[in-house]
Motif scaffolding. Structure first.
Motif, mmCIF file in Angstrom:
data_model
loop_
_atom_site.group_PDB
_atom_site.id
_atom_site.type_symbol
_atom_site.label_atom_id
_atom_site.label_comp_id
_atom_site.label_asym_id
_atom_site.label_seq_id
_atom_site.Cartn_x
_atom_site.Cartn_y
_atom_site.Cartn_z
ATOM 1 N N LEU A 85 25.405 -45.730 -4.954
ATOM 2 C CA LEU A 85 24.488 -45.914 -6.079
ATOM 3 C C LEU A 85 24.199 -47.390 -6.238
ATOM 4 O O LEU A 85 25.076 -48.227 -5.997
ATOM 5 C CB LEU A 85 25.120 -45.390 -7.373
ATOM 6 N N HIS A 86 22.995 -47.723 -6.638
ATOM 7 C CA HIS A 86 22.674 -49.124 -6.884
ATOM 8 C C HIS A 86 22.284 -49.365 -8.324
ATOM 9 O O HIS A 86 21.514 -48.599 -8.899
ATOM 10 C CB HIS A 86 21.561 -49.594 -5.948
ATOM 11 N N VAL A 87 22.851 -50.423 -8.867
ATOM 12 C CA VAL A 87 22.600 -50.781 -10.257
ATOM 13 C C VAL A 87 21.713 -52.029 -10.279
ATOM 14 O O VAL A 87 21.586 -52.722 -9.262
ATOM 15 C CB VAL A 87 23.937 -51.028 -10.999
ATOM 16 N N PRO A 88 21.094 -52.315 -11.411
ATOM 17 C CA PRO A 88 20.181 -53.465 -11.486
ATOM 18 C C PRO A 88 20.842 -54.758 -11.009
ATOM 19 O O PRO A 88 21.999 -55.043 -11.333
ATOM 20 C CB PRO A 88 19.838 -53.524 -12.977
ATOM 21 N N GLY A 89 20.090 -55.515 -10.228
ATOM 22 C CA GLY A 89 20.623 -56.752 -9.660
ATOM 23 C C GLY A 89 21.078 -56.582 -8.216
ATOM 24 O O GLY A 89 21.311 -57.566 -7.521
ATOM 25 N N ASP A 90 21.221 -55.332 -7.782
ATOM 26 C CA ASP A 90 21.611 -55.041 -6.393
ATOM 27 C C ASP A 90 20.396 -55.085 -5.472
ATOM 28 O O ASP A 90 19.309 -54.645 -5.854
ATOM 29 C CB ASP A 90 22.170 -53.609 -6.248
ATOM 30 N N PHE A 91 20.613 -55.559 -4.260
ATOM 31 C CA PHE A 91 19.668 -55.254 -3.191
ATOM 32 C C PHE A 91 20.007 -53.845 -2.714
ATOM 33 O O PHE A 91 21.167 -53.543 -2.447
ATOM 34 C CB PHE A 91 19.840 -56.217 -2.018
ATOM 35 N N ALA A 92 19.006 -52.982 -2.643
ATOM 36 C CA ALA A 92 19.274 -51.613 -2.205
ATOM 37 C C ALA A 92 19.379 -51.550 -0.682
ATOM 38 O O ALA A 92 20.016 -50.656 -0.133
ATOM 39 C CB ALA A 92 18.176 -50.677 -2.671
ATOM 40 N N ASP A 93 18.756 -52.481 -0.018
ATOM 41 C CA ASP A 93 18.718 -52.409 1.439
ATOM 42 C C ASP A 93 18.574 -53.788 2.063
ATOM 43 O O ASP A 93 17.720 -54.015 2.916
ATOM 44 C CB ASP A 93 17.549 -51.528 1.887
ATOM 45 N N LEU A 94 19.439 -54.690 1.643
ATOM 46 C CA LEU A 94 19.433 -56.005 2.277
ATOM 47 C C LEU A 94 19.776 -55.845 3.755
ATOM 48 O O LEU A 94 19.335 -56.614 4.605
ATOM 49 C CB LEU A 94 20.455 -56.911 1.577
ATOM 50 N N GLY A 112 16.883 -49.692 -13.593
ATOM 51 C CA GLY A 112 17.006 -48.287 -13.233
ATOM 52 C C GLY A 112 18.124 -48.063 -12.222
ATOM 53 O O GLY A 112 18.957 -48.945 -11.998
ATOM 54 N N LEU A 113 18.121 -46.891 -11.636
ATOM 55 C CA LEU A 113 19.189 -46.496 -10.715
ATOM 56 C C LEU A 113 18.604 -46.012 -9.391
ATOM 57 O O LEU A 113 17.704 -45.168 -9.382
ATOM 58 C CB LEU A 113 19.991 -45.350 -11.359
ATOM 59 N N LEU A 114 19.143 -46.532 -8.302
ATOM 60 C CA LEU A 114 18.724 -46.081 -6.975
ATOM 61 C C LEU A 114 19.891 -45.432 -6.257
ATOM 62 O O LEU A 114 21.047 -45.756 -6.522
ATOM 63 C CB LEU A 114 18.243 -47.266 -6.129
ATOM 64 N N ALA A 115 19.581 -44.538 -5.330
ATOM 65 C CA ALA A 115 20.626 -43.909 -4.524
ATOM 66 C C ALA A 115 20.270 -43.993 -3.046
ATOM 67 O O ALA A 115 19.125 -43.778 -2.664
ATOM 68 C CB ALA A 115 20.794 -42.443 -4.913
ATOM 69 N N ARG A 116 21.263 -44.340 -2.241
ATOM 70 C CA ARG A 116 21.162 -44.203 -0.791
ATOM 71 C C ARG A 116 21.690 -42.812 -0.473
ATOM 72 O O ARG A 116 22.752 -42.433 -0.963
ATOM 73 C CB ARG A 116 22.075 -45.195 -0.075
ATOM 74 N N TYR A 117 21.006 -42.056 0.350
ATOM 75 C CA TYR A 117 21.513 -40.725 0.671
ATOM 76 C C TYR A 117 21.165 -40.295 2.092
ATOM 77 O O TYR A 117 20.244 -40.825 2.717
ATOM 78 C CB TYR A 117 20.965 -39.685 -0.325
ATOM 79 N N LYS A 118 21.931 -39.335 2.569
ATOM 80 C CA LYS A 118 21.688 -38.712 3.869
ATOM 81 C C LYS A 118 21.758 -37.211 3.653
ATOM 82 O O LYS A 118 22.480 -36.750 2.779
ATOM 83 C CB LYS A 118 22.782 -39.107 4.882
ATOM 84 N N ASP A 119 21.060 -36.438 4.427
ATOM 85 C CA ASP A 119 21.233 -35.000 4.281
ATOM 86 C C ASP A 119 21.384 -34.268 5.599
ATOM 87 O O ASP A 119 21.034 -34.765 6.661
ATOM 88 C CB ASP A 119 20.160 -34.345 3.412
ATOM 89 N N LEU A 120 21.924 -33.051 5.464
ATOM 90 C CA LEU A 120 22.143 -32.182 6.616
ATOM 91 C C LEU A 120 20.996 -31.191 6.689
ATOM 92 O O LEU A 120 20.241 -31.022 5.752
ATOM 93 C CB LEU A 120 23.472 -31.432 6.461
ATOM 94 N N ARG A 121 20.917 -30.522 7.835
ATOM 95 C CA ARG A 121 19.843 -29.553 8.054
ATOM 96 C C ARG A 121 19.795 -28.495 6.970
ATOM 97 O O ARG A 121 18.745 -28.103 6.502
ATOM 98 C CB ARG A 121 20.046 -28.862 9.402
ATOM 99 N N GLY A 122 20.971 -28.023 6.573
ATOM 100 C CA GLY A 122 21.021 -26.956 5.577
ATOM 101 C C GLY A 122 20.492 -27.368 4.221
ATOM 102 O O GLY A 122 20.460 -26.560 3.308
ATOM 103 N N GLY A 123 20.111 -28.642 4.092
ATOM 104 C CA GLY A 123 19.583 -29.104 2.824
ATOM 105 C C GLY A 123 20.644 -29.766 1.958
ATOM 106 O O GLY A 123 20.345 -30.311 0.900
ATOM 107 N N GLN A 124 21.878 -29.741 2.428
ATOM 108 C CA GLN A 124 22.940 -30.393 1.672
ATOM 109 C C GLN A 124 22.748 -31.898 1.732
ATOM 110 O O GLN A 124 22.418 -32.454 2.781
ATOM 111 C CB GLN A 124 24.291 -30.036 2.269
#
Lengths: 239, 239
Positions: free
Chosen positions: B73-82, B55-67
């Motif tokens: 992006l992480h693809v299979p075989g990746d550590f998402a948060d080593l 599957g597909l994972l995403a690292r993300y951050k957001d601002l107060r306004g909701g943006q």
DNA sequence: CGCTGCTTTGAAGCCCTTCAAACCAGGTGG
DNA sequence: CCACCTGGTTTGAAGGGCTTCAAAGCAGCG
């Protein structure tokens, strides 16, 4: 000589005497370079990492059209390219924005640290992960923040990072770079940076001139930039 | 189960049998999550790292306004948060963009690796430095590339990264995300992403529809995005 | 068959860029 | 000591890339 570096490490973790000695044995003698000097050109194989002792360094990448993006600024006490230890050659260049003093840490010696000092290895690993966290925050700025928000946020970041090593206080800090270089950090043109600086000045928030950022209202600066220092990992983490 | 991960590691370095065993002993059982699930909320203390199996994972951050800004992006075989191994808590969130299958690597076991397997430690360290290199390239995109260049560049990156684990070929690859999510990667609005996709299609370069990117002209795609895979470190580095 | 979420399109507007030129400070040499 | 040069700053005017707002179109699904 490496006091600033140790201060920074110890803000986040405990470094014992033996580890300190290992670090000291790893770092070579100081060398100076003038502003504008490219210390590390993109793609070149290198065999040591550069510790910044004094001055400002920038990591940057550029496009064919000559457009440049600075991807991170380095303040005294930072390793500019500790990641080159595992990457061997870099995907970006590193240049001096001011006159700088640096010291080299040969990869051979860093390798020995990974073999003999697991905890210190994790500390250095952490340092490169902190760099990545800063990259992410800049992605957020470049992707979603307006020009004035980006500028305010960067000033907040520098206030904190320079403050750790005693180079900034509530009144502000030295930032001996041009508006063009600031624009290259913010993903803007120098013309627009100039207009944004005027806005910050006229609104009584910050004043960038003569190679110095004067913070007129720290609260307003943080508010505009939506600055949250979580990404700078300022506390000691549980071991 | 962790074959894709091993493939990826071995593209860049040699992993011997003992190291492979150590990795296998570190990775726990597989768990599934639905699309939209937030696996790691920003700021929460965590004690294990997440390896993406499918599957597909995403690292993300957001601002107060909701943006929201997706920072990687992480693809299979990746550590998402080593990197959470050294950071303990993250400055960003991690969510599933599609249905995903993941496996956990407890930090306690990773710590043991840093104590017993220096070379493997460097390999994992490298992996987090590679993440940072991708962040830098995205900074360049967000700061300096036009909308169509950003889109083309991202498609090139995904073609290569998914190709390594057998999930992309010259014809294209599955990308089961919405235009809004793509916009959150590119620092644009979904409306404008839609127009850019039309441009790429009409110019016979790439076609994104039905959860798939069809590459119509790989050369043109690379040309438009000024894609240079140096930052993906696709060769084995000298030990 | 109607609901829901995503895609597509149009119209208007704005933030930032581009182009151009004036201004200014510091350094150099006549 | 001033004229000149150079690099950086500042300002104006015009333009464009992307956003915003709004609504229609479309596909999958209960």
């Amino acid at each position: 000589m490496i006091d600033k570096h140790l201060t920074k490490l110890r803000l986040r973790d405990d470094i014992n005497a033996e580890e300190e000695r290992a670090i000291r044995e790893t770092i070579g003698g100081a060398v100076d370079y003038p502003a504008g000097h490219v210390l590390i050109p993109r793609g070149k194989e290198i065999d040591s990492s550069t510790l910044l002792l004094d001055g400002l360094l920038a990591r940057y990448k550029d496009l064919r059209g000559g457009q440049r993006q600075i991807t991170q600024l380095h303040v005294p006490g930072d390793f500019a390219d500790l990641h080159s230890f595992t990457l061997k050659k870099l995907d970006h260049s590193v240049m001096a924005l001011t006159r700088v003093r640096v010291a080299l840490a040969p990869h051979e010696k860093l390798k020995r640290i990974t073999e003999q000092f697991p905890h210190l290895t994790r500390v250095f690993w952490f340092a490169t992960n902190l760099d990545a966290a800063i990259h992410r925050e800049w992605e957020l700025s470049l992707g979603r923040r307006s020009a004035i928000q980006r500028a305010a946020h960067l000033f907040c970041e520098l206030r904190v990072r320079l403050g750790i090593v005693g180079l900034a206080d509530d009144s502000g800090f030295a930032l001996r770079i041009t508006q063009l270089e600031l624009a290259e950090c913010l993903g803007l043109t120098s013309v627009h940076v100039n207009r944004v600086m005027r806005q910050l000045r006229e609104q009584g928030i910050a004043d960038f001139r003569g190679g110095r950022v004067n913070i007129l209202s720290w609260d307003a600066l943080q508010e505009i930039g939506e600055f949250d220092p979580l990404y700078l990992y300022l506390e000691k983490r549980p071991r």
